[in-house]
Design an enzyme around this catalytic site. Structure first.
Site, PDB file in Angstrom:
ATOM      1  N   ASN A  46       0.837  -1.197   0.000  1.00 55.01           N
ATOM      2  CA  ASN A  46       0.000   0.000   0.000  1.00 55.01           C
ATOM      3  C   ASN A  46       0.876   1.252   0.000  1.00 55.01           C
ATOM      4  OD1 ASN A  46       0.592  -0.810   2.689  1.00 55.01           O
ATOM      5  ND2 ASN A  46      -1.154   0.280   3.520  1.00 55.01           N
ATOM      6  N   GLU A  48       0.206   5.197   0.641  1.00 52.56           N
ATOM      7  CA  GLU A  48      -0.768   6.201   1.067  1.00 52.56           C
ATOM      8  C   GLU A  48      -0.365   7.580   0.563  1.00 52.56           C
ATOM      9  OE1 GLU A  48      -1.258   5.507   5.299  1.00 52.56           O
ATOM     10  OE2 GLU A  48      -2.429   3.688   4.886  1.00 52.56           O
ATOM     11  N   CYS A  57      -4.068   0.549  -2.539  1.00 52.17           N
ATOM     12  CA  CYS A  57      -3.947  -0.704  -1.790  1.00 52.17           C
ATOM     13  C   CYS A  57      -2.808  -1.564  -2.349  1.00 52.17           C
ATOM     14  CB  CYS A  57      -5.236  -1.503  -1.880  1.00 52.17           C
ATOM     15  SG  CYS A  57      -6.588  -0.840  -0.895  1.00 52.17           S
ATOM     16  N   GLU A  59      -2.916  -4.665  -3.158  1.00 59.33           N
ATOM     17  CA  GLU A  59      -3.376  -5.516  -4.256  1.00 59.33           C
ATOM     18  C   GLU A  59      -3.302  -4.769  -5.586  1.00 59.33           C
ATOM     19  OE1 GLU A  59      -4.773  -4.955  -1.329  1.00 59.33           O
ATOM     20  OE2 GLU A  59      -6.026  -6.596  -0.663  1.00 59.33           O
ATOM     21  N   CYS A  90     -10.287  -5.177   0.125  1.00 52.21           N
ATOM     22  CA  CYS A  90     -11.450  -4.284   0.150  1.00 52.21           C
ATOM     23  C   CYS A  90     -12.324  -4.563  -1.080  1.00 52.21           C
ATOM     24  CB  CYS A  90     -11.004  -2.817   0.189  1.00 52.21           C
ATOM     25  SG  CYS A  90     -10.356  -2.196  -1.383  1.00 52.21           S
ATOM     26  N   CYS A  93     -10.763  -3.695  -4.439  1.00 53.31           N
ATOM     27  CA  CYS A  93      -9.692  -4.609  -4.855  1.00 53.31           C
ATOM     28  C   CYS A  93     -10.239  -5.975  -5.263  1.00 53.31           C
ATOM     29  CB  CYS A  93      -8.634  -4.729  -3.771  1.00 53.31           C
ATOM     30  SG  CYS A  93      -7.564  -3.276  -3.728  1.00 53.31           S
TER      31      CYS A  93
HETATM   32  N1  THU Z   1      -5.173  -1.887   2.614  1.00 54.51           N
HETATM   33  C1  THU Z   1      -4.594  -2.625   1.620  1.00 54.51           C
HETATM   34  O1  THU Z   1      -3.570  -2.219   1.044  1.00 54.51           O
HETATM   35  N2  THU Z   1      -5.146  -3.807   1.298  1.00 54.51           N
HETATM   36  C2  THU Z   1      -6.202  -4.385   1.948  1.00 54.51           C
HETATM   37  O2  THU Z   1      -6.616  -5.486   1.597  1.00 54.51           O
HETATM   38  C3  THU Z   1      -6.837  -3.675   3.059  1.00 54.51           C
HETATM   39  C4  THU Z   1      -6.378  -2.285   3.291  1.00 54.51           C
HETATM   40  C5  THU Z   1      -4.527  -0.624   3.004  1.00 54.51           C
HETATM   41  C6  THU Z   1      -5.213   0.628   2.578  1.00 54.51           C
HETATM   42  C7  THU Z   1      -4.698   1.622   3.602  1.00 54.51           C
HETATM   43  O3  THU Z   1      -3.430   2.120   3.152  1.00 54.51           O
HETATM   44  C8  THU Z   1      -4.456   0.795   4.840  1.00 54.51           C
HETATM   45  O4  THU Z   1      -4.432  -0.553   4.418  1.00 54.51           O
HETATM   46  C9  THU Z   1      -5.537   0.973   5.905  1.00 54.51           C
HETATM   47  O5  THU Z   1      -6.792   0.767   5.374  1.00 54.51           O
END
Ligand code: THU
Length: 136
Positions: A46, A48, A57, A59, A90, A93
């Site tokens: 991920n 941000e 994310c 994925e 999520c 994804c």
């Molecule tokens: N996140 C992912 O990268 N993948 C997931 O399957 C769940 C959530 C990340 C998004 C965000 O940067 C952090 O986790 C908190 O939600």
């Protein structure tokens, strides 16, 4: 016949990506690794952003790496995160994975200690919309 994915290799790739994740806002680092149709493993983490909704994310990053690497199909994907709960993809994804997978494609959910659960894409995204739903 579909060979079983090498879970150790997928886990190691996801863990390495998780350690590189850029998650200064949530402090929740996620790693993902795709075993693709070319037998290569494509990692993602991920990433941000100070403008929160722009974050991506793990994925999504792994899918971008797979496409940029020239592969087209997800044979298996592993997602790794910390905490007691399952870090399942999520909703957005799940749909991103759907584009490059089949209903049977395994989605493996891992914690720091190893794989915790295994779902098929159809279990996480039933009756989904995909490329074949669009008129030719
Ligand atoms: N996140 C992912 O990268 N993948 C997931 O399957 C769940 C959530 C990340 C998004 C965000 O940067 C952090 O986790 C908190 O939600």
């Amino acid at each position: 016949m579909t060979a079983e994915p090498d879970l150790d290799a997928l886990f190691a790739a996801a863990r390495a990506a998780q350690q590189r994740a850029y998650a200064p806002y949530s402090r929740f680092k996620v790693g993902a690794a795709i075993l693709a149709d070319d037998s290569a493993i494509y990692p993602g983490c991920n990433v941000e952003n100070a403008a929160y909704p722009v974050g991506a994310c793990a994925e999504a990053g792994a899918i971008s790496a797979m496409i940029a690497g020239g592969a087209h199909t997800i044979r298996a994907i592993l997602v790794l995160g910390d905490g007691a709960e399952l870090v399942t993809p999520c909703g957005a994804c799940r749909q991103r994975i759907r584009e490059f997978a089949t209903p049977e494609t395994p989605i493996l959910i891992a914690g720091p200690e190893g794989v915790r659960a295994r779902f098929s894409l159809a279990e996480l995204l039933p009756a989904s919309f995909g490329p074949a739903n669009l008129p030719k």
